[in-house]
Motif scaffolding. Structure first.
Motif, PDB file in Angstrom:
ATOM      1  N   ARG A 327       0.829  -1.200   0.000  1.00 49.28           N
ATOM      2  CA  ARG A 327       0.000   0.000   0.000  1.00 49.28           C
ATOM      3  C   ARG A 327       0.870   1.259   0.000  1.00 49.28           C
ATOM      4  N   TYR A 328       2.056   1.125   0.615  1.00 49.61           N
ATOM      5  CA  TYR A 328       2.962   2.275   0.731  1.00 49.61           C
ATOM      6  C   TYR A 328       4.359   1.891   0.239  1.00 49.61           C
ATOM      7  N   VAL A 329       5.096   2.882  -0.197  1.00 45.63           N
ATOM      8  CA  VAL A 329       6.519   2.757  -0.493  1.00 45.63           C
ATOM      9  C   VAL A 329       7.243   3.795   0.358  1.00 45.63           C
ATOM     10  N   ALA A 330       8.216   3.341   1.151  1.00 45.52           N
ATOM     11  CA  ALA A 330       9.064   4.242   1.937  1.00 45.52           C
ATOM     12  C   ALA A 330      10.470   4.174   1.353  1.00 45.52           C
ATOM     13  N   TYR A 331      11.029   5.323   1.043  1.00 45.10           N
ATOM     14  CA  TYR A 331      12.282   5.333   0.289  1.00 45.10           C
ATOM     15  C   TYR A 331      13.174   6.462   0.793  1.00 45.10           C
ATOM     16  N   TYR A 332      14.497   6.189   0.794  1.00 48.72           N
ATOM     17  CA  TYR A 332      15.447   7.251   1.107  1.00 48.72           C
ATOM     18  C   TYR A 332      16.385   7.439  -0.074  1.00 48.72           C
ATOM     19  N   ASP A 333      16.366   8.631  -0.630  1.00 49.52           N
ATOM     20  CA  ASP A 333      17.295   9.008  -1.693  1.00 49.52           C
ATOM     21  C   ASP A 333      17.143  10.512  -1.923  1.00 49.52           C
ATOM     22  N   PRO A 334      18.080  11.316  -1.448  1.00 48.76           N
ATOM     23  CA  PRO A 334      17.961  12.773  -1.592  1.00 48.76           C
ATOM     24  C   PRO A 334      17.947  13.239  -3.041  1.00 48.76           C
ATOM     25  N   ASP A 335      18.404  12.388  -3.967  1.00 51.69           N
ATOM     26  CA  ASP A 335      18.484  12.798  -5.372  1.00 51.69           C
ATOM     27  C   ASP A 335      17.193  12.548  -6.139  1.00 51.69           C
ATOM     28  N   GLN A 336      16.227  11.892  -5.525  1.00 45.74           N
ATOM     29  CA  GLN A 336      14.974  11.602  -6.214  1.00 45.74           C
ATOM     30  C   GLN A 336      14.073  12.845  -6.253  1.00 45.74           C
ATOM     31  N   THR A 337      13.157  12.840  -7.222  1.00 50.87           N
ATOM     32  CA  THR A 337      12.092  13.834  -7.274  1.00 50.87           C
ATOM     33  C   THR A 337      10.759  13.093  -7.187  1.00 50.87           C
ATOM     34  N   ALA A 338       9.691  13.830  -6.942  1.00 49.41           N
ATOM     35  CA  ALA A 338       8.382  13.194  -6.867  1.00 49.41           C
ATOM     36  C   ALA A 338       8.059  12.468  -8.161  1.00 49.41           C
ATOM     37  N   LYS A 339       8.407  13.079  -9.290  1.00 54.86           N
ATOM     38  CA  LYS A 339       8.108  12.472 -10.588  1.00 54.86           C
ATOM     39  C   LYS A 339       8.913  11.199 -10.806  1.00 54.86           C
ATOM     40  N   SER A 340      10.207  11.263 -10.516  1.00 54.92           N
ATOM     41  CA  SER A 340      11.057  10.085 -10.769  1.00 54.92           C
ATOM     42  C   SER A 340      10.702   8.938  -9.834  1.00 54.92           C
ATOM     43  N   LEU A 341      10.357   9.250  -8.591  1.00 55.09           N
ATOM     44  CA  LEU A 341      10.078   8.182  -7.639  1.00 55.09           C
ATOM     45  C   LEU A 341       8.723   7.522  -7.908  1.00 55.09           C
ATOM     46  N   THR A 342       7.724   8.313  -8.248  1.00 49.26           N
ATOM     47  CA  THR A 342       6.429   7.703  -8.590  1.00 49.26           C
ATOM     48  C   THR A 342       6.540   6.851  -9.850  1.00 49.26           C
ATOM     49  N   ALA A 343       7.341   7.319 -10.814  1.00 47.18           N
ATOM     50  CA  ALA A 343       7.559   6.518 -12.023  1.00 47.18           C
ATOM     51  C   ALA A 343       8.269   5.207 -11.686  1.00 47.18           C
ATOM     52  N   TYR A 344       9.216   5.269 -10.752  1.00 48.32           N
ATOM     53  CA  TYR A 344       9.927   4.068 -10.313  1.00 48.32           C
ATOM     54  C   TYR A 344       8.956   3.076  -9.671  1.00 48.32           C
ATOM     55  N   ALA A 345       8.071   3.568  -8.801  1.00 47.70           N
ATOM     56  CA  ALA A 345       7.091   2.693  -8.152  1.00 47.70           C
ATOM     57  C   ALA A 345       6.146   2.068  -9.173  1.00 47.70           C
ATOM     58  N   GLU A 346       5.755   2.829 -10.194  1.00 50.54           N
ATOM     59  CA  GLU A 346       4.863   2.299 -11.226  1.00 50.54           C
ATOM     60  C   GLU A 346       5.537   1.206 -12.041  1.00 50.54           C
ATOM     61  N   ARG A 347       6.870   1.336 -12.247  1.00 50.02           N
ATOM     62  CA  ARG A 347       7.603   0.286 -12.965  1.00 50.02           C
ATOM     63  C   ARG A 347       7.729  -0.974 -12.112  1.00 50.02           C
ATOM     64  N   LEU A 348       7.919  -0.786 -10.799  1.00 55.64           N
ATOM     65  CA  LEU A 348       8.047  -1.944  -9.913  1.00 55.64           C
ATOM     66  C   LEU A 348       6.737  -2.701  -9.767  1.00 55.64           C
ATOM     67  N   TYR A 349       5.643  -1.975  -9.752  1.00 49.29           N
ATOM     68  CA  TYR A 349       4.335  -2.585  -9.512  1.00 49.29           C
ATOM     69  C   TYR A 349       3.374  -2.177 -10.623  1.00 49.29           C
ATOM     70  N   PRO A 350       3.600  -2.681 -11.830  1.00 50.22           N
ATOM     71  CA  PRO A 350       2.752  -2.288 -12.964  1.00 50.22           C
ATOM     72  C   PRO A 350       1.308  -2.769 -12.767  1.00 50.22           C
ATOM     73  N   GLY A 351       0.393  -1.918 -13.171  1.00 45.88           N
ATOM     74  CA  GLY A 351      -1.018  -2.278 -13.077  1.00 45.88           C
ATOM     75  C   GLY A 351      -1.609  -2.147 -11.699  1.00 45.88           C
ATOM     76  N   ALA A 352      -0.827  -1.632 -10.738  1.00 54.49           N
ATOM     77  CA  ALA A 352      -1.320  -1.526  -9.369  1.00 54.49           C
ATOM     78  C   ALA A 352      -2.068  -0.226  -9.125  1.00 54.49           C
TER      79      ALA A 352
END
Length: 369
Positions: A327-352
């Protein structure tokens, strides 16, 4: 926290046999000096400063086993070496090396122990081979031992020239191991042979992290160095060479002084800083951001958030939850942006479904599906 305290306690326990053996052979003052130098040694400090690692069990086992060797309790030494087989896959070779040292030392005073010691050495080496080729592959979904890829060019054998890679860093590690901790005198003891298996796999590897004095890799070498020094000092004090007897007399104080001086550049130095005991901005931001994950939630996380969530959530390593979609993703990376991280989550969990940023700050992110 529990694991880190337990690890520190196990390392502290190893000081007992080191100090006791040194005091028995060299006197109380020298024994305390060598025990304190061992406790302050760079290998122990780096391991305490790192995350929990299973070698925390190996350090006291090695210390007690090597104490038994220097005090000529051969059977106890062999029995204490055998549990190393249950700690980490490569330590079977360390147990074999220790058994060989027992065979070498016992052949004059108790020759009846030579055959049992050699039998333990052979058994430990075979157990190591079975662990690497049968046991671990049986638990691995890929059917192999993944760490072979760190040795050689294609995961098989040591490539030509591998031992020369990072030669400067490897030489520096050897100097740290032999000079400030033993004054080079440990090389006069057969106990130094016990360090060879660990040094061999580290220096044969193409993984640069294994070559240096950082992380936890030197911790298992510290009781070997301390008790090889103790053994060598006991021999040197009986030497016909006056200069060697004098050197041996002053060396325990010298290694303690070296350990205390080097501690100012090692993790122990942080204990004298007030900032060590205050949560920094990143820690405060992490607490605030991770509070957005409710108790009992299913969450995927990377390394920093994991330890803050496991006591109250169902936590998976990010991307490793199988068919379970968190239901949630908790992540640490100061270099991420909201756009890049949400895109990363969508790639990890396609169709979710889509992901949105629930909270962020200090390099911490919480996304909600």
């Amino acid at each position: 926290m529990t694991l880190l305290v337990a690890q520190a306690a196990l390392f502290a326990l190893a000081v007992v046999p080191v100090t006791r053996a040194a005091a028995a052979l060299l006197g109380r003052g020298a024994g305390v000096a060598i025990g304190a130098a061992f406790g302050l040694s760079f290998g122990i400090q780096r391991a305490v400063d790192f995350d929990f690692h299973e070698i925390a069990f190996a350090v006291p086992l090695l210390a007690f086993a090597l104490e038994a060797v220097v005090r000529e309790r051969w059977r106890a030494a062999l029995l204490l070496a055998l549990p190393l087989l249950l700690v980490k896959e490569d330590l079977g070779l360390t147990a074999a090396a220790l058994a060989i040292v027992v065979a070498l030392r016992a052949r004059e005073r108790r020759p009846g122990m030579v055959v049992p010691a050699l039998a333990v050495a052979l058994s430990a080496a075979l157990a190591c081979a079975v662990t690497l080729t049968v046991v671990i592959p049986a638990f691995n979904t890929g059917g192999g031992y993944d760490y072979w890829s760190k040795i050689g060019e294609d995961g098989g054998g040591v490539a030509a020239g591998a031992l020369l890679d990072g030669a400067g860093e490897k030489a520096r590690t050897l100097l740290w191991l032999l000079v400030p901790t033993t004054g080079l005198l440990a090389l006069r003891s057969p106990l130094a042979l016990v360090a060879l298996p660990t040094l061999a796999w580290r220096f044969a590897s193409r993984e640069p992290h294994y070559w240096s004095t950082d992380w936890h890799y030197d911790a298992v070498l510290m009781p070997v160095a301390a008790l090889a020094l103790t053994d060598a000092l006991a021999r040197a004090r009986l030497s016909p060479r006056p200069w060697l007897r004098t050197y041996a007399h002053h060396l325990p104080a010298a290694v303690l002084a070296a350990a205390a001086a080097l501690a100012t550049t090692l993790p122990t130095a942080a204990l004298a800083s007030a900032e060590t005991y205050r949560p920094g901005p990143s820690a405060e931001a992490g607490s605030r951001v991770l509070a957005a994950v409710p108790d009992g939630a299913t969450v995927a996380a990377n390394v920093r958030p994991i330890s803050h969530l496991t006591q109250r959530c169902r936590v998976f390593w990010i991307g490793g939850s199988g068919e379970v979609v968190p239901r949630y993703v908790a992540y640490y990376d100061p270099d991420q942006t909201a756009k890049s991280l949400t895109a990363y989550a969508e790639r990890l969990y396609p169709g979710a479904g889509g992901w949105s940023v629930e909270a962020e700050g200090g390099g911490y992110w919480v996304l909600r599906r």
